[in-house]
Design a protein around this motif. Sequence first.
Motif, PDB file in Angstrom:
ATOM      1  N   ASP A  71       0.842  -1.191   0.000  1.00 34.01           N
ATOM      2  CA  ASP A  71       0.000   0.000   0.000  1.00 34.01           C
ATOM      3  C   ASP A  71       0.875   1.238   0.000  1.00 34.01           C
ATOM      4  O   ASP A  71       2.013   1.222   0.440  1.00 34.01           O
ATOM      5  CB  ASP A  71      -0.883  -0.013   1.258  1.00 34.01           C
ATOM      6  N   VAL A 120       0.427   5.309   1.232  1.00 27.85           N
ATOM      7  CA  VAL A 120      -0.473   6.248   1.897  1.00 27.85           C
ATOM      8  C   VAL A 120       0.185   7.605   1.973  1.00 27.85           C
ATOM      9  O   VAL A 120       1.409   7.718   2.006  1.00 27.85           O
ATOM     10  CB  VAL A 120      -0.834   5.770   3.331  1.00 27.85           C
ATOM     11  N   GLU A 124      -4.225  10.017  15.726  1.00 26.09           N
ATOM     12  CA  GLU A 124      -5.097  10.039  14.551  1.00 26.09           C
ATOM     13  C   GLU A 124      -4.331   9.581  13.316  1.00 26.09           C
ATOM     14  O   GLU A 124      -4.857   8.876  12.459  1.00 26.09           O
ATOM     15  CB  GLU A 124      -5.658  11.441  14.342  1.00 26.09           C
ATOM     16  N   VAL A 150      -4.179   5.853  13.183  1.00 24.41           N
ATOM     17  CA  VAL A 150      -5.442   5.251  12.759  1.00 24.41           C
ATOM     18  C   VAL A 150      -5.616   5.380  11.255  1.00 24.41           C
ATOM     19  O   VAL A 150      -5.986   4.444  10.563  1.00 24.41           O
ATOM     20  CB  VAL A 150      -6.626   5.910  13.501  1.00 24.41           C
ATOM     21  N   VAL A 151      -5.313   6.571  10.713  1.00 18.68           N
ATOM     22  CA  VAL A 151      -5.458   6.787   9.274  1.00 18.68           C
ATOM     23  C   VAL A 151      -4.548   5.841   8.503  1.00 18.68           C
ATOM     24  O   VAL A 151      -4.947   5.188   7.543  1.00 18.68           O
ATOM     25  CB  VAL A 151      -5.146   8.260   8.917  1.00 18.68           C
ATOM     26  N   ARG A 159      -3.325   2.971   9.450  1.00 23.73           N
ATOM     27  CA  ARG A 159      -3.799   1.596   9.595  1.00 23.73           C
ATOM     28  C   ARG A 159      -5.041   1.358   8.746  1.00 23.73           C
ATOM     29  O   ARG A 159      -5.215   0.278   8.150  1.00 23.73           O
ATOM     30  CB  ARG A 159      -4.109   1.329  11.071  1.00 23.73           C
ATOM     31  N   ASP A 160      -5.919   2.350   8.701  1.00 22.04           N
ATOM     32  CA  ASP A 160      -7.142   2.206   7.928  1.00 22.04           C
ATOM     33  C   ASP A 160      -6.855   2.015   6.437  1.00 22.04           C
ATOM     34  O   ASP A 160      -7.668   1.419   5.721  1.00 22.04           O
ATOM     35  CB  ASP A 160      -8.041   3.430   8.114  1.00 22.04           C
ATOM     36  N   ARG A 161      -5.750   2.530   5.963  1.00 23.51           N
ATOM     37  CA  ARG A 161      -5.428   2.424   4.534  1.00 23.51           C
ATOM     38  C   ARG A 161      -4.528   1.243   4.230  1.00 23.51           C
ATOM     39  O   ARG A 161      -4.061   1.083   3.108  1.00 23.51           O
ATOM     40  CB  ARG A 161      -4.754   3.717   4.065  1.00 23.51           C
ATOM     41  N   HIS A 162      -4.258   0.408   5.234  1.00 26.29           N
ATOM     42  CA  HIS A 162      -3.322  -0.702   5.051  1.00 26.29           C
ATOM     43  C   HIS A 162      -4.043  -1.990   4.682  1.00 26.29           C
ATOM     44  O   HIS A 162      -5.094  -2.307   5.232  1.00 26.29           O
ATOM     45  CB  HIS A 162      -2.523  -0.917   6.344  1.00 26.29           C
ATOM     46  N   THR A 214      -4.642 -10.303   2.701  1.00 26.20           N
ATOM     47  CA  THR A 214      -5.829  -9.721   2.077  1.00 26.20           C
ATOM     48  C   THR A 214      -5.568  -9.389   0.616  1.00 26.20           C
ATOM     49  O   THR A 214      -6.431  -9.597  -0.245  1.00 26.20           O
ATOM     50  CB  THR A 214      -6.274  -8.459   2.838  1.00 26.20           C
ATOM     51  N   GLY A 236      -6.510   0.409  -2.187  1.00 28.03           N
ATOM     52  CA  GLY A 236      -7.282   1.383  -1.433  1.00 28.03           C
ATOM     53  C   GLY A 236      -7.231   2.788  -1.990  1.00 28.03           C
ATOM     54  O   GLY A 236      -7.523   3.755  -1.272  1.00 28.03           O
TER      55      GLY A 236
END
Length: 369
Positions: free
Chosen positions: A15, A17, A30, A33-34, A36-39, A44, A125
């Motif tokens: 990925d 980001v 924050e 979290v951002v 991690r959310d895009r990982h 997967t 993503g």
Amino acid sequence: MHGDARQMLVAGGADVVDAELVDEGVAGAELAVVGRDRHLSPETVAAIAESVAASTRRAYGADRAAFASWCAAEGRTAVPASGETMAEWVRHLTVTPRQRTKAPAGPSTIERAMSAVTSWHEEQGHPKPTMRGARAVLNAYKDRLAEAKAAAAQPKQAAAALPAQIRAMLAGADRTTLSGKRNAALVLVGFATAARVSELVALELDTVVETDHGYDVTVYRKKVRKHTVNAILYGTDPATCPVRALRAYLDALATAGRTEGPLFVRVDRWDRLAPPMTRGGRTVGDPAGRMTAEAAAEVIGRLAVAAGLSGDWSGHSLRRGFATAARAAGHDPLEIARAGGWVDGSRVLARYMDDVDRVKNSPLVGIGL
């Protein structure tokens, strides 16, 4: 360094980001979290890749690797790519000869490469890159090829294996042998089910059920992720009757001691069920002796060449022949699509049926010329 943006590449290329570097406190939490959310984990990513056919994965993998290599050489970012990068890359494909053919890629090959890269963004993503410029470049290329009457201007299609061609293909086959019986069943079942060769070789013996009308064969259509139960009916010509051919092959398999496992299996040069293949002492391929899709396609190509048939013969010839012959016989396009597992509104299926409809449904029919 607050306010500076830096691009972060997740290990393994999974990925990319965009992250803002901050000093401390809540903003840092924050950011975590951002990020991690895009990982996407490697597992997967692999699961997403498995959602498409193996042949498509191989082609997409080669296209993506070539795009990434070109971007590296040009000092551009592969993922996420800008619309300008996509346009420049497509122009590069239209003017750069390929090593194998010594000519630039054809439009359909470039279309596939564009799809490979845009889907790559989604898998990571990211939104798809803007393709307006790339599409304009490709359209101009198509116009140039058409004006030059280049062969690449026409979409490449497998020759259609219609009943007449199938009769010619099987006329020279020795159907007293196990391999000959297998090849006849492969061709006729492949035609009767309109199966892709990958779907054909995936069949198991327990997916074939004898019925009053002949056989029911359950085919898993990976493109639409559905099973279709295809009725295999008796043919009017014993030489090309799929029921008789399948029964002869099943009887031969039973005589050879095979009553479970894959339907279409490898047969060695001595006309025996081939033992598992090994390389370096390790088993490779299907240990039960299942044919590969490539081997099934080679059978179709060899039979066509031996019969003296011209054209580009491949595993898709049976599928195209089914669609064309069924439409010529007056069958409804929706029923043809359902039987063969085509997606709704398939442009490929429409092109196959156009071979019939452009004459049968021509506006010139019945106008009194």
